[in-house]
Design an enzyme around this catalytic site. Structure first.
Site, PDB file in Angstrom:
ATOM      1  N   GLY A  48       0.764  -1.250   0.000  1.00  9.97           N
ATOM      2  CA  GLY A  48       0.000   0.000   0.000  1.00  9.97           C
ATOM      3  C   GLY A  48       0.788   1.288   0.000  1.00  9.97           C
ATOM      4  O   GLY A  48       0.340   2.295  -0.534  1.00  9.97           O
ATOM      5  N   GLU A 103       4.300   3.990   6.074  1.00  8.40           N
ATOM      6  CA  GLU A 103       3.045   3.219   6.009  1.00  8.40           C
ATOM      7  C   GLU A 103       2.002   3.974   5.193  1.00  8.40           C
ATOM      8  O   GLU A 103       2.014   5.199   5.139  1.00  8.40           O
ATOM      9  CB  GLU A 103       2.507   2.998   7.429  1.00  8.40           C
ATOM     10  CG  GLU A 103       2.798   1.617   7.992  1.00  8.40           C
ATOM     11  CD  GLU A 103       2.004   0.491   7.322  1.00  8.40           C
ATOM     12  OE1 GLU A 103       1.463   0.676   6.209  1.00  8.40           O
ATOM     13  OE2 GLU A 103       1.943  -0.590   7.919  1.00  8.40           O
ATOM     14  N   ASP A 104       1.092   3.230   4.590  1.00 10.96           N
ATOM     15  CA  ASP A 104      -0.009   3.880   3.879  1.00 10.96           C
ATOM     16  C   ASP A 104      -1.068   4.376   4.860  1.00 10.96           C
ATOM     17  O   ASP A 104      -1.541   5.501   4.757  1.00 10.96           O
ATOM     18  CB  ASP A 104      -0.640   2.937   2.834  1.00 10.96           C
ATOM     19  CG  ASP A 104      -1.039   1.569   3.398  1.00 10.96           C
ATOM     20  OD1 ASP A 104      -0.750   1.271   4.581  1.00 10.96           O
ATOM     21  OD2 ASP A 104      -1.644   0.786   2.643  1.00 10.96           O
ATOM     22  N   ASP A 107      -4.678   1.932  11.038  1.00 16.38           N
ATOM     23  CA  ASP A 107      -6.083   1.738  11.369  1.00 16.38           C
ATOM     24  C   ASP A 107      -6.147   1.301  12.838  1.00 16.38           C
ATOM     25  O   ASP A 107      -6.151   2.123  13.735  1.00 16.38           O
ATOM     26  CB  ASP A 107      -6.626   0.691  10.388  1.00 16.38           C
ATOM     27  CG  ASP A 107      -8.125   0.515  10.440  1.00 16.38           C
ATOM     28  OD1 ASP A 107      -8.819   1.490  10.690  1.00 16.38           O
ATOM     29  OD2 ASP A 107      -8.596  -0.617  10.223  1.00 16.38           O
ATOM     30  N   LYS A 135      -6.335   6.788  11.147  1.00 19.22           N
ATOM     31  CA  LYS A 135      -7.723   6.810  11.625  1.00 19.22           C
ATOM     32  C   LYS A 135      -7.675   6.797  13.149  1.00 19.22           C
ATOM     33  O   LYS A 135      -7.726   5.719  13.759  1.00 19.22           O
ATOM     34  CB  LYS A 135      -8.477   5.570  11.119  1.00 19.22           C
ATOM     35  CG  LYS A 135      -8.604   5.471   9.601  1.00 19.22           C
ATOM     36  CD  LYS A 135      -9.336   4.179   9.224  1.00 19.22           C
ATOM     37  CE  LYS A 135      -9.497   4.024   7.728  1.00 19.22           C
ATOM     38  NZ  LYS A 135     -10.046   2.709   7.353  1.00 19.22           N
ATOM     39  N   PHE A 156     -13.840   3.356   5.152  1.00 25.43           N
ATOM     40  CA  PHE A 156     -12.919   2.656   4.258  1.00 25.43           C
ATOM     41  C   PHE A 156     -12.586   3.526   3.046  1.00 25.43           C
ATOM     42  O   PHE A 156     -13.471   4.097   2.423  1.00 25.43           O
ATOM     43  CB  PHE A 156     -13.533   1.328   3.801  1.00 25.43           C
ATOM     44  CG  PHE A 156     -12.544   0.441   3.110  1.00 25.43           C
ATOM     45  CD1 PHE A 156     -11.641  -0.321   3.838  1.00 25.43           C
ATOM     46  CD2 PHE A 156     -12.503   0.382   1.730  1.00 25.43           C
ATOM     47  CE1 PHE A 156     -10.705  -1.127   3.199  1.00 25.43           C
ATOM     48  CE2 PHE A 156     -11.577  -0.433   1.082  1.00 25.43           C
ATOM     49  CZ  PHE A 156     -10.680  -1.185   1.816  1.00 25.43           C
ATOM     50  N   ILE A 157     -11.319   3.613   2.707  1.00 26.19           N
ATOM     51  CA  ILE A 157     -10.902   4.445   1.576  1.00 26.19           C
ATOM     52  C   ILE A 157     -10.012   3.656   0.606  1.00 26.19           C
ATOM     53  O   ILE A 157      -9.441   2.623   0.970  1.00 26.19           O
ATOM     54  CB  ILE A 157     -10.170   5.721   2.065  1.00 26.19           C
ATOM     55  CG1 ILE A 157      -8.992   5.364   2.981  1.00 26.19           C
ATOM     56  CG2 ILE A 157     -11.070   6.679   2.828  1.00 26.19           C
ATOM     57  CD1 ILE A 157      -7.717   5.440   2.322  1.00 26.19           C
ATOM     58  N   ASP A 163      -5.919  -0.077  -1.562  1.00 25.24           N
ATOM     59  CA  ASP A 163      -6.755  -0.918  -2.417  1.00 25.24           C
ATOM     60  C   ASP A 163      -8.041  -1.375  -1.752  1.00 25.24           C
ATOM     61  O   ASP A 163      -8.158  -1.400  -0.519  1.00 25.24           O
ATOM     62  CB  ASP A 163      -5.979  -2.180  -2.798  1.00 25.24           C
ATOM     63  CG  ASP A 163      -5.785  -3.118  -1.596  1.00 25.24           C
ATOM     64  OD1 ASP A 163      -5.262  -2.647  -0.565  1.00 25.24           O
ATOM     65  OD2 ASP A 163      -6.178  -4.291  -1.685  1.00 25.24           O
ATOM     66  N   ARG A 169      -5.587   0.962  -6.531  1.00 27.72           N
ATOM     67  CA  ARG A 169      -4.286   1.501  -6.114  1.00 27.72           C
ATOM     68  C   ARG A 169      -3.788   2.586  -7.063  1.00 27.72           C
ATOM     69  O   ARG A 169      -2.989   3.443  -6.691  1.00 27.72           O
ATOM     70  CB  ARG A 169      -3.236   0.386  -6.062  1.00 27.72           C
ATOM     71  CG  ARG A 169      -3.492  -0.684  -5.013  1.00 27.72           C
ATOM     72  CD  ARG A 169      -2.232  -1.537  -4.843  1.00 27.72           C
ATOM     73  NE  ARG A 169      -2.459  -2.777  -4.125  1.00 27.72           N
ATOM     74  CZ  ARG A 169      -2.441  -2.925  -2.802  1.00 27.72           C
ATOM     75  NH1 ARG A 169      -2.237  -1.871  -2.035  1.00 27.72           N
ATOM     76  NH2 ARG A 169      -2.649  -4.093  -2.239  1.00 27.72           N
TER      77      ARG A 169
HETATM   78  P1  IMP Z   1      -4.072  -2.071  11.017  1.00 24.46           P
HETATM   79  O1  IMP Z   1      -3.108  -3.194  11.204  1.00 24.46           O
HETATM   80  O2  IMP Z   1      -5.429  -2.360  11.590  1.00 24.46           O
HETATM   81  O3  IMP Z   1      -3.531  -0.730  11.518  1.00 24.46           O
HETATM   82  O4  IMP Z   1      -4.361  -1.953   9.488  1.00 24.46           O
HETATM   83  C1  IMP Z   1      -3.389  -1.583   8.627  1.00 24.46           C
HETATM   84  C2  IMP Z   1      -3.582  -2.163   7.250  1.00 24.46           C
HETATM   85  O5  IMP Z   1      -4.974  -2.425   6.920  1.00 24.46           O
HETATM   86  C3  IMP Z   1      -3.125  -1.130   6.264  1.00 24.46           C
HETATM   87  O6  IMP Z   1      -1.733  -1.235   6.039  1.00 24.46           O
HETATM   88  C4  IMP Z   1      -3.968  -1.407   5.055  1.00 24.46           C
HETATM   89  O7  IMP Z   1      -3.356  -2.395   4.260  1.00 24.46           O
HETATM   90  C5  IMP Z   1      -5.273  -1.945   5.619  1.00 24.46           C
HETATM   91  N1  IMP Z   1      -6.305  -0.871   5.726  1.00 24.46           N
HETATM   92  C6  IMP Z   1      -6.803  -0.309   6.850  1.00 24.46           C
HETATM   93  N2  IMP Z   1      -7.740   0.614   6.575  1.00 24.46           N
HETATM   94  C7  IMP Z   1      -7.856   0.634   5.220  1.00 24.46           C
HETATM   95  C8  IMP Z   1      -8.660   1.409   4.302  1.00 24.46           C
HETATM   96  O8  IMP Z   1      -9.486   2.269   4.661  1.00 24.46           O
HETATM   97  N3  IMP Z   1      -8.471   1.149   2.975  1.00 24.46           N
HETATM   98  C9  IMP Z   1      -7.577   0.239   2.515  1.00 24.46           C
HETATM   99  N4  IMP Z   1      -6.793  -0.504   3.323  1.00 24.46           N
HETATM  100  C10 IMP Z   1      -6.926  -0.303   4.670  1.00 24.46           C
HETATM  101 MG    MG Z   2      -0.494  -1.768   4.377  1.00 30.00          MG
END
Ligand code: IMP
Ligand code: MG
Length: 180
Positions: A48, A103-104, A107, A135, A156-157, A163, A169
């Site tokens: 991402g 990081e992209d 969450d 977020k 969600f984006i 993606d 992407r």
């Molecule tokens: P986390 O481990 O819960 O912080 O989630 C991180 C990963 O979930 C990111 O690196 C993304 O790959 C994916 N992700 C979380 N939110 C989104 C979103 O809104 N759109 C797309 N991918 C997301």
């Molecule tokens: Mg990611």
């Protein structure tokens, strides 16, 4: 700009490429100031973050800056393993170095906390985190984020590297889901 459809979901324009570019430049300016005298290794978390990393890194004017790439996966098939796997690992020696994770999106913070733990085992001098999107209302883990380009609510984006089921992407702007 119009709404777009990716598989079964509809998305509407949310953050323009101009707004993204400004936010990326602001983050780069802070990093340039903070790490000017370091030899930082930027670590782009694939897939991402590849678009963000390409734009961010070109705004970095630290002479000794380097970039590398790692690939993380928290799901195998359709099941969460409850553990994040580094499926393509780190080849550089990071001991004693400043690492900047790119990081992209953060969450829940789970991916990031796991990655930081893995990197810590290699004894870096410091680990900084730069994320395009954050977020804050979704955060479940106590993880420090040094540089955030844009704060967003928990919807969600897609776009600019992010993606939905591997699609979207390549979008230049960021889109958010349309709830029906
Ligand atoms: P986390 O481990 O819960 O912080 O989630 C991180 C990963 O979930 C990111 O690196 C993304 O790959 C994916 N992700 C979380 N939110 C989104 C979103 O809104 N759109 C797309 N991918 C997301
Ligand atoms: Mg990611």
């Amino acid at each position: 700009m119009d709404t777009i459809k990716l598989k079964d979901l509809t998305f509407k324009p949310y953050i323009s490429k101009e707004e993204i570019a400004t936010a990326v430049k602001n983050v780069a300016a802070r990093i340039n100031k903070d790490l000017a005298d370091k030899n930082p290794l930027f670590l782009c978390v694939l897939n991402g973050a590849f678009v963000f990393a390409a734009d961010l890194f070109r705004e970095i004017n630290i002479p000794d800056a380097e970039i590398s790439f790692i690939r993380m996966k928290s799901y195998i098939g359709t099941h969460s393993t409850g553990e994040v796997h580094m499926i393509s690992g780190l080849h550089e020696d990071i001991s004693g170095r400043t690492v900047v994770i790119i990081e992209d999106i953060v969450d829940s913070g789970f991916t990031l906390i796991q990655l930081k733990e893995k990197l810590q085992e290699c004894n870096p001098a410091d680990i900084k985190v730069a994320t395009l999107l954050f977020k804050p209302e979704s955060l479940k883990y106590d993880v420090n984020i040094d540089y955030v380009a844009l704060d967003i609510p928990p919807a969600f984006i897609v776009g600019y590297g992010l993606d939905y089921d591997e699609l979207g992407r390549n979008l230049k702007d960021i889109y958010t889901i349309v709830q029906d």
